[in-house]
Scaffold this motif. Sequence first.
Motif, mmCIF file in Angstrom:
data_model
loop_
_atom_site.group_PDB
_atom_site.id
_atom_site.type_symbol
_atom_site.label_atom_id
_atom_site.label_comp_id
_atom_site.label_asym_id
_atom_site.label_seq_id
_atom_site.Cartn_x
_atom_site.Cartn_y
_atom_site.Cartn_z
ATOM 1 N N LEU A 35 -21.420 -31.076 13.278
ATOM 2 C CA LEU A 35 -22.611 -31.530 12.552
ATOM 3 C C LEU A 35 -22.318 -31.705 11.063
ATOM 4 C CD1 LEU A 35 -25.281 -29.371 14.374
ATOM 5 C CD2 LEU A 35 -25.143 -31.876 14.392
ATOM 6 N N ALA A 36 -21.552 -30.797 10.499
ATOM 7 C CA ALA A 36 -21.192 -30.913 9.083
ATOM 8 C C ALA A 36 -20.344 -32.157 8.840
ATOM 9 C CB ALA A 36 -20.442 -29.660 8.629
ATOM 10 N N GLU A 39 -22.590 -35.179 8.811
ATOM 11 C CA GLU A 39 -23.353 -35.252 7.563
ATOM 12 C C GLU A 39 -22.482 -35.723 6.404
ATOM 13 O OE1 GLU A 39 -26.708 -34.945 7.179
ATOM 14 O OE2 GLU A 39 -26.551 -34.910 9.350
ATOM 15 N N LEU A 40 -21.277 -35.200 6.320
ATOM 16 C CA LEU A 40 -20.371 -35.596 5.247
ATOM 17 C C LEU A 40 -20.051 -37.082 5.327
ATOM 18 C CD1 LEU A 40 -18.609 -34.835 2.844
ATOM 19 C CD2 LEU A 40 -16.792 -34.277 4.474
ATOM 20 N N GLU A 41 -19.763 -37.575 6.509
ATOM 21 C CA GLU A 41 -19.469 -38.996 6.691
ATOM 22 C C GLU A 41 -20.683 -39.856 6.347
ATOM 23 O OE1 GLU A 41 -16.899 -42.146 7.506
ATOM 24 O OE2 GLU A 41 -16.491 -40.010 7.292
ATOM 25 N N GLU A 73 -25.013 -39.781 16.768
ATOM 26 C CA GLU A 73 -23.864 -38.881 16.726
ATOM 27 C C GLU A 73 -24.294 -37.414 16.723
ATOM 28 O OE1 GLU A 73 -21.846 -40.135 13.205
ATOM 29 O OE2 GLU A 73 -20.902 -41.840 14.196
ATOM 30 N N ARG A 74 -25.395 -37.105 16.095
ATOM 31 C CA ARG A 74 -25.867 -35.725 16.006
ATOM 32 C C ARG A 74 -26.476 -35.207 17.305
ATOM 33 N NH1 ARG A 74 -27.564 -33.153 11.406
ATOM 34 N NH2 ARG A 74 -29.573 -32.736 12.370
ATOM 35 N N LEU A 81 -26.271 -27.032 20.511
ATOM 36 C CA LEU A 81 -26.713 -25.923 19.680
ATOM 37 C C LEU A 81 -27.959 -25.263 20.270
ATOM 38 C CD1 LEU A 81 -26.091 -24.394 17.080
ATOM 39 C CD2 LEU A 81 -27.496 -26.057 15.860
ATOM 40 N N ASP A 82 -28.887 -26.064 20.748
ATOM 41 C CA ASP A 82 -30.084 -25.517 21.405
ATOM 42 C C ASP A 82 -29.695 -24.675 22.610
ATOM 43 O OD1 ASP A 82 -31.860 -26.637 19.619
ATOM 44 O OD2 ASP A 82 -32.332 -28.362 20.888
#
Length: 96
Positions: A35-36, A39-41, A73-74, A81-82
């Motif tokens: 996920l990080a 977000e960075l991309e 993508e997320r 995660l859920d």
Amino acid sequence: MRHHALAHRLTRPDELAFWSPDSLLRELQITLAALADIELEYERNCERIERLCPCGETRTRLRRERARRRSREREPHLRKLDGLQDRLRAHLTSGL
């Protein structure tokens, strides 16, 4: 898109059938790293769009396209995660 070294895969739910606290932590780290990375991309792409697209309409269109791609993508990582959170809750409440 570049991915974090730990975020190279999504674990199938059946692979998590018997987990230890260490394996849960590892799966959480992998998922959060993925996920990080997304977000960075996304942020890098937004900055590029702002710098390189002089036309407001083009910028708007590209930002919308990028936001849709980010959501796609997320999604699998958020579902994972859920599932990990549900497993952790079940484990923590099983002894009550």
